[in-house]
Write an enzyme that holds these catalytic residues in place. Sequence first.
Site, PDB file in Angstrom:
ATOM      1  CG  ASN A 166      -0.485  -0.346   2.495  1.00  0.00           C
ATOM      2  OD1 ASN A 166       0.563  -0.965   2.625  1.00  0.00           O
ATOM      3  ND2 ASN A 166      -1.184   0.066   3.523  1.00  0.00           N
ATOM      4  CD  GLU A 219      -5.501  -5.950  -1.055  1.00  0.00           C
ATOM      5  OE1 GLU A 219      -4.884  -4.868  -0.919  1.00  0.00           O
ATOM      6  OE2 GLU A 219      -6.276  -6.385  -0.199  1.00  0.00           O
TER       7      GLU A 219
HETATM    8  N1  THU Z   1      -5.175  -1.641   2.872  1.00  0.00           N
HETATM    9  C1  THU Z   1      -4.636  -2.427   1.888  1.00  0.00           C
HETATM   10  O1  THU Z   1      -3.601  -2.090   1.291  1.00  0.00           O
HETATM   11  N2  THU Z   1      -5.257  -3.590   1.602  1.00  0.00           N
HETATM   12  C2  THU Z   1      -6.306  -4.097   2.297  1.00  0.00           C
HETATM   13  O2  THU Z   1      -6.766  -5.185   1.974  1.00  0.00           O
HETATM   14  C3  THU Z   1      -6.870  -3.350   3.423  1.00  0.00           C
HETATM   15  C4  THU Z   1      -6.396  -1.954   3.572  1.00  0.00           C
HETATM   16  C5  THU Z   1      -4.461  -0.408   3.229  1.00  0.00           C
HETATM   17  C6  THU Z   1      -5.127   0.886   2.853  1.00  0.00           C
HETATM   18  C7  THU Z   1      -4.460   1.833   3.835  1.00  0.00           C
HETATM   19  O3  THU Z   1      -3.205   2.219   3.309  1.00  0.00           O
HETATM   20  C8  THU Z   1      -4.221   0.989   5.072  1.00  0.00           C
HETATM   21  O4  THU Z   1      -4.279  -0.358   4.629  1.00  0.00           O
HETATM   22  C9  THU Z   1      -5.217   1.210   6.193  1.00  0.00           C
HETATM   23  O5  THU Z   1      -6.519   1.103   5.743  1.00  0.00           O
END
Ligand code: THU
Length: 135
Positions: free
Chosen positions: A42, A55
């Site tokens: 992320n 993802e």
């Molecule tokens: N996040 C993801 O990258 N994937 C997920 O499946 C759930 C949430 C990230 C988004 C944000 O950067 C952080 O996790 C907190 O929500």
Amino acid sequence: MQKEQLIEEAINIRNHAYTPYSKFPVGAALRTKSGSVYLGCNIENAAYPVSCCAERVAIFKAISEGETEFDEMAVAADTKRPVPPCGSCRQVMSEFFNQDMLIHTTNIDRLVKTFTMEELLPFSFAPTDLPADEQ
Ligand code: THU
């Protein structure tokens, strides 16, 4: 690459996550049918909604490299239960993944819960729901 290896890659790529706001690194590893693996983490932004989940980073990397056939995905975070992908990511997954493709959700204790695409997002809005001339 086996399922276990894909999971390890998803856990490890969390080290590259840019998460100064949430402090919640997530990793994803996506294997194509030809055996290539695309990794994602992320990436957040001071303008919060601009952030992108692990993802989608993995999927967009693969699509931008010309990949269209996917085999398996692993997603990992430091959660009590295997990390559930958000709704936006499920919708993006459903655009590119077959209904029977497996998505392994996991956490850093390697607790794994595996879903098919259909289980992760049933009754999803699909390209076939658009008028024929827009598909
Ligand atoms: N996040 C993801 O990258 N994937 C997920 O499946 C759930 C949430 C990230 C988004 C944000 O950067 C952080 O996790 C907190 O929500």
